[in-house]
Design an enzyme around this catalytic site. Structure first.
Site, PDB file in Angstrom:
ATOM      1  N   LYS A  53       3.620   8.024   0.782  1.00 33.71           N
ATOM      2  CA  LYS A  53       2.521   8.627   1.276  1.00 33.71           C
ATOM      3  C   LYS A  53       2.447   8.444   2.866  1.00 33.71           C
ATOM      4  O   LYS A  53       2.861   7.169   3.343  1.00 33.71           O
ATOM      5  CB  LYS A  53       1.083   7.618   0.851  1.00 33.71           C
ATOM      6  CG  LYS A  53       1.125   6.229   1.023  1.00 33.71           C
ATOM      7  CD  LYS A  53      -0.126   5.513   0.314  1.00 33.71           C
ATOM      8  CE  LYS A  53      -0.142   4.418   0.117  1.00 33.71           C
ATOM      9  NZ  LYS A  53      -0.474   3.961   1.769  1.00 33.71           N
ATOM     10  N   CYS A  79      -5.579   0.129   1.761  1.00 32.94           N
ATOM     11  CA  CYS A  79      -4.716   1.040   0.948  1.00 32.94           C
ATOM     12  C   CYS A  79      -4.951   0.632  -0.695  1.00 32.94           C
ATOM     13  O   CYS A  79      -4.776   1.469  -1.613  1.00 32.94           O
ATOM     14  CB  CYS A  79      -3.099   1.034   1.326  1.00 32.94           C
ATOM     15  SG  CYS A  79      -2.883   1.864   2.875  1.00 32.94           S
ATOM     16  N   ASP A 120       2.255  -0.803  -1.589  1.00 38.21           N
ATOM     17  CA  ASP A 120       2.734  -0.821  -0.140  1.00 38.21           C
ATOM     18  C   ASP A 120       3.422  -2.332   0.244  1.00 38.21           C
ATOM     19  O   ASP A 120       2.977  -2.939   1.042  1.00 38.21           O
ATOM     20  CB  ASP A 120       1.617  -0.531   0.974  1.00 38.21           C
ATOM     21  CG  ASP A 120       1.336   0.746   0.944  1.00 38.21           C
ATOM     22  OD1 ASP A 120       1.569   1.565   0.310  1.00 38.21           O
ATOM     23  OD2 ASP A 120       0.376   1.036   1.732  1.00 38.21           O
ATOM     24  N   HIS A 159       3.226   9.119  14.504  1.00 39.09           N
ATOM     25  CA  HIS A 159       2.221   9.541  13.291  1.00 39.09           C
ATOM     26  C   HIS A 159       0.835   9.330  14.137  1.00 39.09           C
ATOM     27  O   HIS A 159       0.546   8.444  14.860  1.00 39.09           O
ATOM     28  CB  HIS A 159       2.439   8.373  12.428  1.00 39.09           C
ATOM     29  CG  HIS A 159       1.516   8.769  11.001  1.00 39.09           C
ATOM     30  ND1 HIS A 159       0.324   8.136  10.668  1.00 39.09           N
ATOM     31  CD2 HIS A 159       1.430   9.754  10.261  1.00 39.09           C
ATOM     32  CE1 HIS A 159      -0.314   8.694   9.636  1.00 39.09           C
ATOM     33  NE2 HIS A 159       0.257   9.675   9.367  1.00 39.09           N
TER      34      HIS A 159
END
Ligand SMILES: [Zn+2]
Length: 216
Positions: free
Chosen positions: A118, A163, A20, A64
């Site tokens: 992802k 993450c 990321d 989201h």
């Protein structure tokens, strides 16, 4: 004392997993991790030593479920309970196709073989590169790596306590030898999350290493 390595970076069974490194996680971004951009030169040097490099990209649809803006009356960094369990709410970040979702332009990992996106599922978050937050839905990364004969992962990037942590723990759970390269990560450190990550790594057999220990 250094931890002996059973795999070297140059080994075809090893891969560097870069998590990321996107503008929204850089200083000035929507969900900035302090000094996140400072990792880029080190990640470039590390990446050059690995034959196999996989990059992840947090890649959310608008609205989201992990966004505070998707939940009336909620603020970023609140924690709520979703059908799949607890969820920290975040500022809108890494929305598909936006600049904030782009990988840092100075990341020089052109030989990376896979960019895994992802968090694409509107109703499930995914800190992990392997298993989404419902702890059931697979991204397919474990199968991809195993089919290529890769059994050892070195994990770096952002953020160490979210993450990177979930990816490293899931990698270990999927049977990979797993190292976290400590100085090649930066943390958010929300409510003790960084200490928890290190404790979880130790309990799971994820090994902490510094980049200087990766010699070949
Ligand atoms: Zn996200």
């Amino acid at each position: 004392m250094n931890t002996p390595l059973s795999r070297l970076p140059s080994d075809p069974r090893s891969a560097l997993l870069v998590i990321d490194m996107q503008y929204d996680f850089m200083p000035g971004g929507a969900l900035a991790v302090a000094e996140g951009d400072g990792l880029v030169p080190l990640l470039n040097r590390l990446g050059a030593r690995f034959r196999n490099v996989v990059i992840t990209q947090d890649w959310h649809p608008a609205e989201h479920i992990s966004f505070a803006s998707s939940h009336a009356g909620r603020d970023p960094f609140d924690s709520i309970t979703l059908p799949y369990g607890p969820q920290t709410l975040w500022p809108d970040h890494c929305i598909q196709g936006t600049r904030g979702a782009e990988l840092h332009a100075d990341l020089d990992l052109a030989h990376a073989q896979l960019i895994l996106r992802k968090g694409c599922n509107a109703g499930i978050d995914s800190y992990s590169a392997f298993v989404e937050a419902d702890r059931t839905t697979q991204t397919g990364l474990a199968g991809y790596l195993k089919e290529r004969g890769i059994d050892s992962l070195f994990v770096a990037g952002l953020a160490l306590d979210f993450c990177v942590a979930w990816s490293a723990l899931d990698a270990r759970a999927a049977g990979f030898n797993t190292w976290v390269i400590a100085d090649a990560c930066k943390a958010i450190d929300l409510g003790g999350s960084l200490d928890k990550a290190w404790r979880d790594f130790q309990a799971a057999g994820v090994v902490r290493i510094d980049s200087a220990e990766l010699t070949v």
